[in-house]
Design an enzyme around this catalytic site. Structure first.
Site, short mmCIF file in Angstrom:
data_model
loop_
_atom_site.label_atom_id
_atom_site.label_comp_id
_atom_site.label_asym_id
_atom_site.label_seq_id
_atom_site.Cartn_x
_atom_site.Cartn_y
_atom_site.Cartn_z
N CYS A 190 0.81 -1.21 0.00
CA CYS A 190 0.00 0.00 0.00
C CYS A 190 0.85 1.27 0.00
CB CYS A 190 -0.93 0.00 1.22
SG CYS A 190 -2.10 -1.36 1.23
N CYS A 247 4.46 -28.88 -4.06
CA CYS A 247 4.63 -28.19 -2.78
C CYS A 247 5.39 -29.08 -1.81
CB CYS A 247 3.27 -27.79 -2.21
SG CYS A 247 3.39 -26.98 -0.60
#
Length: 375
Positions: A190, A247
């Protein structure tokens, strides 16, 4: 002293407080009991964490732990709704805990006045029923993911940027965060790209909603799904998540000890060269002979507010390469909003043989907070 003594598991005040929950057929006493007995860990008390914590406290979650080592700044108030101007400079977790106890004094709230790290994460995660990620960086999320997987704890992820956001719940036995994001990504936060204040509020509320649904065993929990929200056209999309055969965590070929490099930003790793200057030292060097001051933000950001210098956005600087954009023999001071983009630019310039380059630590935000006289 009330006119009667409660003989049930809820006090008379609690019964009155939560009656709208209890009246719901799918929720009832059992759902409220589950909330009261639950322990929820909230990591980050910012734009996501404030509304998430507020609604969970109001809903009657029995024990909330708030983890955040940051202090409140003026730039937080656009979206972090638990705080006021009078709180600037105080620790977020401490102020938030006090505000939430004013909302609901019947619950227990513990403030951890430090960030989540490898040193405290394992113990914190182990003693809670559910973890909510309200952070803004991948490194903490990988730490949460790996330790929640190791402790068989569910956790709710969310991230926001601009006018959009996404969230997912990762439950034991299902896909994990590494299945979705196998490698650490350099995604703007942000501070770099901005965010409409109400968007993290919306996503934080959705995190609280999913937490309540999961704890109270309500239908429709988004376990093993990724939900994406666009606030401009109000579109919601969901995608099913599957365990990735590649994974290493889910396949049992690796654990938290194998991924420790992912838990630290590049700038804090032992082999990183520290080229950050505090606000006072940075300002002191600006007018020295031979210094070039460069704003690595966009031209639009520079026009809105700047502390001088020329504008070379970090991506343009890297794309142009050296020596076409810069003189390798000059001395450079770089700045941006939070220090992330300028640190990236410093790393690149060093890799290209520029030794005389420094970044403003904490960016303009830190500079403004450190000086009451800067206009």
């Amino acid at each position: 002293m009330t006119a009667f003594d409660s003989q049930g598991e809820f006090s008379a005040a609690e019964w009155q407080r939560y009656q709208r929950h209890i009246q719901l057929g799918d929720f009832s006493v059992a759902g409220q009991r589950a909330l009261k007995q639950s322990k929820v860990l909230i990591v980050g008390v910012g734009g996501l964490g404030c509304p998430a914590a507020q609604y969970l406290a109001a809903a009657g979650v029995g024990h909330l732990t708030l983890v955040d080592g940051d202090r409140i700044s003026l730039s937080n108030l656009q979206r972090q709704i638990l705080f006021t101007e009078q709180d600037i400079g105080q620790l977020k977790s401490t102020v938030a805990a006090a505000r939430l106890l004013e909302l609901n004094s019947a619950i227990t709230i513990h403030a951890v006045e430090q960030p989540l790290t490898e040193n405290n994460a394992g113990q914190l995660i182990a003693c809670h029923d559910l973890v909510i990620d309200c952070t803004d960086n991948f490194h903490t999320r990988y730490l949460l993911n790996d330790l929640c997987h190791d402790n068989k704890k569910p956790w709710i992820y969310s991230s926001v940027l601009g006018f959009s956001g996404q969230l997912a719940m990762f439950v034991p036995g299902g896909a994990c965060f590494r299945c979705l994001f196998p490698e650490v990504s350099e995604v703007p936060d942000c501070n770099q790209a901005g965010v409409l204040g109400v968007v993290p509020g919306m996503l934080g509320v959705l995190q609280a909603l999913e937490a309540i649904k999961y704890i109270a065993r309500l239908p429709g929990v988004i376990a093993n799904q990724l939900a994406q929200v666009n606030a401009l056209d109000f579109r919601f999309k969901t995608f099913n998540l599957k365990t990735s055969p590649g994974c290493l965590l889910c396949q049992g070929d690796a654990g938290p000890d194998n991924f420790r490099k992912d838990y630290q930003p590049v700038c804090s790793r032992p082999d990183a060269v520290d080229r950050g200057l505090g606000p006072a030292e940075f300002i002191a060097r600006i007018n020295q002979p031979g210094i070039r001051l460069i704003d690595v933000r966009s031209q639009v950001e520079h026009q809105a507010f700047n502390i001088g210098g020329e504008v070379i956005p970090v991506d343009d600087l890297i794309a142009a390469g050296l020596p076409s954009a810069l003189d390798s023999d000059a001395q450079y001071l770089l700045y941006c909003q939070s220090g992330l983009r300028s640190s990236k630019a410093v790393s690149y310039m060093q890799s290209q043989g520029v030794d005389g380059v420094w970044s403003l630590s904490g960016g303009i935000a830190a500079l403004l907070e450190s000086s009451d006289d800067l206009q």
